[in-house]
Scaffold this active site. Structure first.
Site: not given
Length: 278
Positions: A175, A233
């Site tokens: 990611r 995050c």
């Protein structure tokens, strides 16, 4: 003050005359609520707390898990029996992310004594601990949030920290690199951020690495003396776990709660891809 407690330590203190308040914060990203699992079996004395409604506000421009209103959070904690002058222990049944979010929220809101059960429910049962479906009686707590006890970043602060200090991206490496993005509209990372997947902070059984190993890991990522550290995050949940890991290592860190879900929702904000900070 320790930030974590082992299953063996919990077994000892939970038998005391006035054990810490125990919160069950089960949560699965995109999954069903944890309440049915709690009702099927939990640590004796635990009270269930829902992450989506108690530890976050509804999703919106500030991200998928923005900070809840102080009054909402405080009321949820008091319903769960949280008192300012009494220690709290939190756990979940997953990767420890939800428990860390509860730990961070309570510490940020001024509670002086909160610990995460290291390894969560799995560590408890592996140590021989029993589960029960019995919901304990709860005496209303007195905790009133006083936000600001831990450092907090907004989007502009995260961008600035990535330039002057160390901004860690706690998501999976793919990611960060922009190879996949299962939840947000744009793939990639905040320019200048360093990839530091949360999963590398724990052993195969989900317990944190020893403090010295964590310190060495973060030093290798750039967390040297005098360097300001922040973490983000996807939506401020797994990043709380990384802030907890940093705390175990003796490294203070700020949390960017909005995280990538907020950052990527603004087309004016730059996006980097690939394995380098950019």
């Amino acid at each position: 003050m320790d930030a974590i407690i082992t299953a063996q330590q919990w077994a000892s203190v939970s038998d005391g005359e006035r054990p810490p308040t125990l919160l069950d914060v089960r949560y699965r990203p995109g999954g069903p609520p944890g309440l049915p699992q709690y009702e099927a079996g939990h640590l004796p004395g635990a009270v269930y707390v829902d992450l989506e409604s108690a530890l976050a506000a509804p999703a919106g421009p500030k991200g998928r898990h923005p900070l809840p209103d102080d009054a909402v959070f405080g009321a949820a904690m008091r319903r769960a029996g949280v008192r300012f002058d009494h220690p709290v222990v939190v756990y979940d049944d997953g990767l420890g992310w939800a428990a860390a979010r509860a730990w961070w929220m309570l510490r940020w809101a001024g509670h002086p004594d909160v610990r995460v059960l290291d390894g969560g429910l799995a560590a408890w049962t592996a140590s021989g601990g029993r589960l029960t479906p019995e919901v304990p009686p709860v005496t209303e707590g007195d905790f009133v949030p006083a936000p600001g006890a831990l450092p907090l970043l907004d989007a502009d602060g995260a961008a600035e920290l990535a330039r002057r200090g160390l901004l860690l991206d706690a998501r999976a490496g793919e990611r960060y690199r922009g190879e996949v993005e299962p939840l947000d509209a744009v793939a990639g990372h905040i320019p200048g951020a360093v990839s530091a997947p949360t999963t590398d902070n724990v052993t195969a059984d989900g317990c944190f690495l020893p403090a010295g190993e964590l310190a060495a890991r973060f030093a290798g990522l750039g967390a040297s003396d005098g360097v300001e550290v922040g973490v983000y995050c996807g939506s401020g949940v797994s990043a709380a776990h990384e802030v907890l890991a940093l705390a175990i290592a003796g490294i203070p860190a700020s949390l960017y709660v909005g995280s990538w879900s907020e950052w990527s929702s603004d087309p004016a904000r730059p996006v980097a891809t690939g394995p380098q900070p950019g």
